[in-house]
Design a protein around this motif. Structure first.
Motif, PDB file in Angstrom:
ATOM      1  N   ASP A 157      15.978   9.818  11.621  1.00  0.00           N
ATOM      2  CA  ASP A 157      15.992   8.436  11.286  1.00  0.00           C
ATOM      3  C   ASP A 157      14.694   8.193  10.226  1.00  0.00           C
ATOM      4  OD1 ASP A 157      13.545   9.102  12.663  1.00  0.00           O
ATOM      5  OD2 ASP A 157      13.610   7.414  14.087  1.00  0.00           O
ATOM      6  N   CYS A 158      14.213   9.245   9.388  1.00  0.00           N
ATOM      7  CA  CYS A 158      13.519   9.211   8.401  1.00  0.00           C
ATOM      8  C   CYS A 158      13.637  10.357   7.432  1.00  0.00           C
ATOM      9  CB  CYS A 158      12.013   9.031   8.893  1.00  0.00           C
ATOM     10  SG  CYS A 158      11.417  10.650   9.751  1.00  0.00           S
ATOM     11  N   PHE A 159      12.901  10.155   6.371  1.00  0.00           N
ATOM     12  CA  PHE A 159      13.068  11.030   5.229  1.00  0.00           C
ATOM     13  C   PHE A 159      11.855  11.971   4.961  1.00  0.00           C
ATOM     14  CE2 PHE A 159      11.905  12.235   0.648  1.00  0.00           C
ATOM     15  CZ  PHE A 159      13.176  12.859   0.449  1.00  0.00           C
ATOM     16  N   VAL A 179       5.859  12.074   5.928  1.00  0.00           N
ATOM     17  CA  VAL A 179       6.472  10.856   5.769  1.00  0.00           C
ATOM     18  C   VAL A 179       6.166   9.637   5.214  1.00  0.00           C
ATOM     19  CG1 VAL A 179       8.029   9.558   7.353  1.00  0.00           C
ATOM     20  CG2 VAL A 179       7.782  11.900   7.824  1.00  0.00           C
ATOM     21  N   HIS A 180       6.867   9.045   4.239  1.00  0.00           N
ATOM     22  CA  HIS A 180       6.560   7.887   3.780  1.00  0.00           C
ATOM     23  C   HIS A 180       6.789   6.899   4.775  1.00  0.00           C
ATOM     24  CE1 HIS A 180       6.174   5.328  -0.124  1.00  0.00           C
ATOM     25  NE2 HIS A 180       5.362   4.716   0.740  1.00  0.00           N
ATOM     26  N   VAL A 181       5.903   5.967   5.133  1.00  0.00           N
ATOM     27  CA  VAL A 181       6.032   4.916   6.182  1.00  0.00           C
ATOM     28  C   VAL A 181       5.717   3.587   5.127  1.00  0.00           C
ATOM     29  CG1 VAL A 181       5.521   3.757   8.283  1.00  0.00           C
ATOM     30  CG2 VAL A 181       5.429   6.504   7.903  1.00  0.00           C
ATOM     31  N   TYR A 182       6.796   2.679   5.293  1.00  0.00           N
ATOM     32  CA  TYR A 182       6.483   1.403   4.587  1.00  0.00           C
ATOM     33  C   TYR A 182       6.136   0.314   5.540  1.00  0.00           C
ATOM     34  CZ  TYR A 182       9.307   4.105   1.175  1.00  0.00           C
ATOM     35  OH  TYR A 182       9.714   4.804   0.253  1.00  0.00           O
ATOM     36  N   GLU A 183       6.283   0.212   6.885  1.00  0.00           N
ATOM     37  CA  GLU A 183       5.738  -0.848   7.843  1.00  0.00           C
ATOM     38  C   GLU A 183       5.238  -0.100   9.072  1.00  0.00           C
ATOM     39  OE1 GLU A 183       9.268  -2.901   8.611  1.00  0.00           O
ATOM     40  OE2 GLU A 183       9.377  -4.077   6.534  1.00  0.00           O
ATOM     41  N   PRO A 184       4.273  -0.885   9.529  1.00  0.00           N
ATOM     42  CA  PRO A 184       3.686  -2.209   9.070  1.00  0.00           C
ATOM     43  C   PRO A 184       2.740  -2.041   7.847  1.00  0.00           C
ATOM     44  CG  PRO A 184       2.576  -1.397  10.881  1.00  0.00           C
ATOM     45  CD  PRO A 184       3.512  -0.500  10.856  1.00  0.00           C
ATOM     46  N   THR A 185       2.334  -0.684   7.718  1.00  0.00           N
ATOM     47  CA  THR A 185       1.283  -0.340   6.522  1.00  0.00           C
ATOM     48  C   THR A 185       2.046   0.584   5.654  1.00  0.00           C
ATOM     49  OG1 THR A 185      -0.640  -0.748   7.845  1.00  0.00           O
ATOM     50  CG2 THR A 185      -0.961   0.472   5.799  1.00  0.00           C
ATOM     51  N   ASP A 186       2.067   0.596   4.364  1.00  0.00           N
ATOM     52  CA  ASP A 186       2.497   1.371   3.328  1.00  0.00           C
ATOM     53  C   ASP A 186       1.534   2.668   3.293  1.00  0.00           C
ATOM     54  OD1 ASP A 186       3.648   2.894   1.237  1.00  0.00           O
ATOM     55  OD2 ASP A 186       3.550   1.240  -0.398  1.00  0.00           O
ATOM     56  N   CYS A 187       2.065   3.617   3.807  1.00  0.00           N
ATOM     57  CA  CYS A 187       1.128   4.866   3.804  1.00  0.00           C
ATOM     58  C   CYS A 187       2.154   6.147   4.148  1.00  0.00           C
ATOM     59  CB  CYS A 187       0.218   4.704   5.097  1.00  0.00           C
ATOM     60  SG  CYS A 187       1.199   4.913   6.770  1.00  0.00           S
ATOM     61  N   GLU A 225      -3.134   6.043   2.871  1.00  0.00           N
ATOM     62  CA  GLU A 225      -2.612   4.769   2.536  1.00  0.00           C
ATOM     63  C   GLU A 225      -2.101   5.112   1.123  1.00  0.00           C
ATOM     64  OE1 GLU A 225      -3.840   0.162   0.864  1.00  0.00           O
ATOM     65  OE2 GLU A 225      -5.434   1.823   1.778  1.00  0.00           O
ATOM     66  N   ASN A 226      -0.880   4.579   0.788  1.00  0.00           N
ATOM     67  CA  ASN A 226      -0.278   4.638  -0.203  1.00  0.00           C
ATOM     68  C   ASN A 226      -0.671   3.570  -1.388  1.00  0.00           C
ATOM     69  OD1 ASN A 226       1.755   5.351  -2.319  1.00  0.00           O
ATOM     70  ND2 ASN A 226       2.913   4.082  -1.635  1.00  0.00           N
ATOM     71  N   THR A 227      -1.445   3.989  -2.402  1.00  0.00           N
ATOM     72  CA  THR A 227      -2.077   2.974  -3.229  1.00  0.00           C
ATOM     73  C   THR A 227      -1.568   3.326  -4.842  1.00  0.00           C
ATOM     74  OG1 THR A 227      -4.179   4.528  -3.571  1.00  0.00           O
ATOM     75  CG2 THR A 227      -4.255   2.648  -1.899  1.00  0.00           C
ATOM     76  N   GLU A 228      -1.042   4.405  -5.066  1.00  0.00           N
ATOM     77  CA  GLU A 228      -0.481   4.745  -6.390  1.00  0.00           C
ATOM     78  C   GLU A 228       1.030   5.063  -6.232  1.00  0.00           C
ATOM     79  OE1 GLU A 228      -2.995   6.712  -4.933  1.00  0.00           O
ATOM     80  OE2 GLU A 228      -4.481   5.005  -5.690  1.00  0.00           O
ATOM     81  N   ASN A 229       1.930   4.056  -6.716  1.00  0.00           N
ATOM     82  CA  ASN A 229       3.216   4.200  -6.531  1.00  0.00           C
ATOM     83  C   ASN A 229       3.886   4.999  -7.334  1.00  0.00           C
ATOM     84  OD1 ASN A 229       3.134   1.822  -4.695  1.00  0.00           O
ATOM     85  ND2 ASN A 229       2.818   0.275  -6.551  1.00  0.00           N
ATOM     86  N   GLY A 230       4.733   6.165  -6.657  1.00  0.00           N
ATOM     87  CA  GLY A 230       5.490   6.781  -7.515  1.00  0.00           C
ATOM     88  C   GLY A 230       4.788   8.117  -8.119  1.00  0.00           C
ATOM     89  N   VAL A 231       3.385   8.271  -7.750  1.00  0.00           N
ATOM     90  CA  VAL A 231       2.767   9.450  -8.403  1.00  0.00           C
ATOM     91  C   VAL A 231       2.755  10.513  -7.374  1.00  0.00           C
ATOM     92  CG1 VAL A 231       0.811  10.188  -9.558  1.00  0.00           C
ATOM     93  CG2 VAL A 231       1.702   7.753  -9.640  1.00  0.00           C
ATOM     94  N   MET A 232       3.295  11.890  -7.752  1.00  0.00           N
ATOM     95  CA  MET A 232       3.384  12.884  -6.917  1.00  0.00           C
ATOM     96  C   MET A 232       3.067  14.191  -7.999  1.00  0.00           C
ATOM     97  SD  MET A 232       3.811  11.689  -3.748  1.00  0.00           S
ATOM     98  CE  MET A 232       4.453  13.088  -2.765  1.00  0.00           C
TER      99      MET A 232
END
Length: 373
Positions: free
Chosen positions: A150-152, A167-175, A197-204
């Protein structure tokens, strides 16, 4: 150099946005120094053995090696650009790939995100997107089981009785979460070992942040300066890497776009990847060139930007992510480099027999496999 040891009992440990939830974790800090001079690192490695990956047909062509998996008598290459896993025997002879499983049909996949090796049972776990699923294949890539998820999974490795995934979780916190699953039943409740916490979008980074030798898992989280050592399903040690001013200023880049972040931090370190270790040494790459070497006994770290290694033919610092072998690093040598060595009249070393057969125009990649001493 300083060394700080703390024992955490049923507590949360925070560093650069990361936390662990282990009931007992040894936490240490390692300060890194940086050398710009040419350093001889030959003593860190054993002599190499070489495996030429044969390409008898188009199905054996490799676009880009994202990870290498070792199980008894088999070498598997995870080619995410080619959207497949390629299987070779231990001598490099091509066996088959998963390309025939690409599609919308039963027990097929659309996109491959990663692949993990269950060394104990000789199984491969293909992590797939669209739909979220895991395809379990045997050591000859024959179908065993399909597990609907049920997740990526961004990445996954297997050690002992557990599978570990980011795993990238979007709710309740983007982390991002580092999760532990029972490899025999992914439907059982998982345990979150660490979050970031995910603070830098799309940087891997271009490498892998989860690696396993079959017994121990080494893990890093996106945009985080900690390495977690995991055994028997729990984090045994958390090592904070102190790069001083060379580590990016996280607060200044919060929620910056990927391009803006790269432009702001071109000279900074912002990711830990391709971790490998022996009993006394831990090594890794970052987004900056060089080899990063951590002495576990003294907790001192050195970053080698320029180096020589008499035990290696190829002077590239990039360590290809690998799983399944202890104390092991792998480099990929392109065939055109081998051809240039064959033509080099100043070369004082005799090339290994497996490399003498490489000819101009060949596309066979060569694995340089060495042990960390």
């Amino acid at each position: 150099m300083r060394k700080i040891i703390r024992i955490i009992l049923f507590a949360l440990t925070f560093s650069a946005g990361a936390c662990t939830t282990d009931k007992q974790t040894e936490t240490s800090v390692c300060e890194f120094s940086f050398t710009e001079t040419d350093v001889d690192v030959s003593g860190l490695y054993s002599k190499a053995r070489y495996v030429k990956l044969e390409q008898p047909n188009r199905d054996a062509i490799i676009s880009n090696i994202g990870r290498i998996l070792f199980v008894p008598e088999r070498i598997a290459v995870v080619d995410q650009d080619g959207n497949k896993v390629l299987l070779f025997d231990e001598k490099g002879n091509f066996i088959k790939s998963t390309s025939s499983r690409i599609g919308n049909g039963h027990n097929e996949y659309i996109r491959l995100s990663d692949c993990a090796a269950d060394v104990d049972n000789g199984l491969f776990y293909l992590c797939c997107d669209a739909p979220y699923q895991i395809l379990v294949l045997d050591k000859d890539l024959n179908f065993v089981e399909r597990i609907q998820m049920d997740c990526f999974f961004n990445e996954m490795v297997i050690s002992g009785e557990y599978a570990y995934a980011t795993v990238h979780v979007y709710e309740p916190t983007d982390c991002y979460e580092l999760r532990r699953y029972d490899k025999r039943n992914f439907k059982l409740p998982y345990k979150v070992l660490a979050t970031k916490e995910n603070t830098e979008n799309g940087v891997m980074g271009f490498g892998k942040q989860l690696c396993s030798d079959g017994e121990t898992v080494y893990a890093a989280m996106p945009m985080d300066n900690n390495i977690f050592t995991i055994k028997n399903g729990e984090i045994e040690e958390q090592t904070e890497l102190d790069f001083g001013e060379r580590w990016f200023a996280q607060g200044n880049a919060t929620h910056a776009s990927g391009r803006a972040f790269i432009e702001q931090n071109q000279e900074k370190i912002w990711t830990i990847q391709n971790i490998c270790a022996s009993d006394s040494i831990l090594m890794f790459n970052t987004n900056k060139s060089g080899i990063y070497h951590l002495n576990k006994k003294t907790m001192s770290g050195i970053a080698y930007r320029w180096f020589t290694n008499d035990n290696s033919l190829y002077g590239n610092s990039w360590m290809t992510p690998c799983c399944g072998l202890k104390n092991t690093t792998v480099k990929i040598i392109p065939p055109n480099f081998v051809v240039s060595l064959q033509k080099d009249s100043t070369l004082t070393r005799t090339l290994p027999e497996v490399l003498k057969g490489i000819k101009e125009g060949d596309s066979n990649l060569i694995l340089e496999i060495r042990n960390i001493l």
